[in-house]
Scaffold this motif. Structure first.
Motif, PDB file in Angstrom:
ATOM      1  N   SER A  44     -12.137  10.921   4.909  1.00 25.71           N
ATOM      2  CA  SER A  44     -10.954  10.693   5.726  1.00 25.71           C
ATOM      3  C   SER A  44     -11.127  11.309   7.110  1.00 25.71           C
ATOM      4  CB  SER A  44      -9.733  11.297   5.026  1.00 25.71           C
ATOM      5  OG  SER A  44      -8.647  11.421   5.885  1.00 25.71           O
TER       6      SER A  44
ATOM      7  N   LEU B 200      -6.723   3.322  10.044  1.00 15.18           N
ATOM      8  CA  LEU B 200      -6.364   2.655   8.782  1.00 15.18           C
ATOM      9  C   LEU B 200      -7.390   3.004   7.709  1.00 15.18           C
ATOM     10  CD1 LEU B 200      -4.771   0.719   7.013  1.00 15.18           C
ATOM     11  CD2 LEU B 200      -6.151  -1.145   7.959  1.00 15.18           C
ATOM     12  N   LEU B 201      -8.666   2.988   8.068  1.00 18.15           N
ATOM     13  CA  LEU B 201      -9.707   3.382   7.120  1.00 18.15           C
ATOM     14  C   LEU B 201      -9.524   4.840   6.693  1.00 18.15           C
ATOM     15  CD1 LEU B 201     -12.751   1.672   8.854  1.00 18.15           C
ATOM     16  CD2 LEU B 201     -11.548   0.895   6.806  1.00 18.15           C
ATOM     17  N   GLU B 202      -9.125   5.664   7.632  1.00 13.51           N
ATOM     18  CA  GLU B 202      -8.890   7.074   7.319  1.00 13.51           C
ATOM     19  C   GLU B 202      -7.822   7.211   6.247  1.00 13.51           C
ATOM     20  OE1 GLU B 202      -6.643  10.831   7.622  1.00 13.51           O
ATOM     21  OE2 GLU B 202      -5.921   8.924   8.378  1.00 13.51           O
ATOM     22  N   TYR B 203      -6.748   6.467   6.366  1.00 14.73           N
ATOM     23  CA  TYR B 203      -5.653   6.557   5.397  1.00 14.73           C
ATOM     24  C   TYR B 203      -6.063   6.080   4.014  1.00 14.73           C
ATOM     25  CZ  TYR B 203      -2.186   8.063   8.715  1.00 14.73           C
ATOM     26  OH  TYR B 203      -1.488   8.797   9.633  1.00 14.73           O
ATOM     27  N   LEU B 204      -7.035   5.171   3.930  1.00 14.36           N
ATOM     28  CA  LEU B 204      -7.501   4.695   2.633  1.00 14.36           C
ATOM     29  C   LEU B 204      -8.214   5.792   1.841  1.00 14.36           C
ATOM     30  CD1 LEU B 204      -8.779   1.135   3.615  1.00 14.36           C
ATOM     31  CD2 LEU B 204      -6.605   1.744   2.517  1.00 14.36           C
ATOM     32  N   PHE B 205      -8.650   6.837   2.513  1.00 19.49           N
ATOM     33  CA  PHE B 205      -9.238   8.002   1.846  1.00 19.49           C
ATOM     34  C   PHE B 205      -8.240   9.152   1.749  1.00 19.49           C
ATOM     35  CE2 PHE B 205     -12.984   5.744   3.384  1.00 19.49           C
ATOM     36  CZ  PHE B 205     -13.786   5.752   2.255  1.00 19.49           C
ATOM     37  N   GLN B 206      -7.426   9.324   2.781  1.00 19.81           N
ATOM     38  CA  GLN B 206      -6.511  10.469   2.838  1.00 19.81           C
ATOM     39  C   GLN B 206      -5.399  10.384   1.799  1.00 19.81           C
ATOM     40  OE1 GLN B 206      -3.171  10.116   4.353  1.00 19.81           O
ATOM     41  NE2 GLN B 206      -2.712  12.218   3.868  1.00 19.81           N
TER      42      GLN B 206
ATOM     43  N   PRO C 191      -5.228   8.776  -1.247  1.00 19.05           N
ATOM     44  CA  PRO C 191      -5.647   9.146  -2.600  1.00 19.05           C
ATOM     45  C   PRO C 191      -6.089  10.611  -2.714  1.00 19.05           C
ATOM     46  CG  PRO C 191      -7.026   7.350  -1.744  1.00 19.05           C
ATOM     47  CD  PRO C 191      -6.004   7.664  -0.713  1.00 19.05           C
TER      48      PRO C 191
END
Length: 120
Positions: A16, A48-54, A56
């Protein structure tokens, strides 16, 4: 063997932070000559990619750790990702003050985690 919650959380938060560091700062080098709106839109796409890890990471971590502990973990990881990024990617000089700041953060980690995991 199941991956421990702390390790899952750290790995996801690290990914993230890699994306978020690029979203926040890469435009200073890569899109410096472009209008700020272009830089903002590019940053939002990366974020947006960051939020896909942050998301979860925090959901998994919150099963065992408090929100305050997760935030402290996030800050340590954020600075651990940012320091090499700023030195190697943005070519910023390394300063001794970074070490002193890191030691202060380690002190904060100690106080936040000295009682162990404490979800909710």
């Amino acid at each position: 063997m199941k991956t421990p919650i702390l390790l899952q959380t750290i790995l996801l938060l690290t990914m993230s932070n890699v994306f978020m560091t690029f979203a926040w700062y890469a435009h200073l080098k890569e899109l410096n000559s472009k209008p700020w709106l272009i830089a903002a839109l590019a940053s939002w796409g990366i974020a947006l990619l960051e939020y896909l890890f942050q998301v979860p990471a925090n959901r998994i971590g919150h099963t065992q750790y408090s929100v305050a502990q997760l935030k402290m973990l996030q800050e340590v990881i954020s600075l651990s990702v940012f320091a090499p990024f700023s030195i190697w990617y943005l070519r910023q000089p390394l300063k001794l003050d970074y070490l002193w700041a890191a030691l202060c953060i380690l002190g904060a980690v100690y106080f936040m985690f000295r009682g162990g995991a404490s979800a909710h």
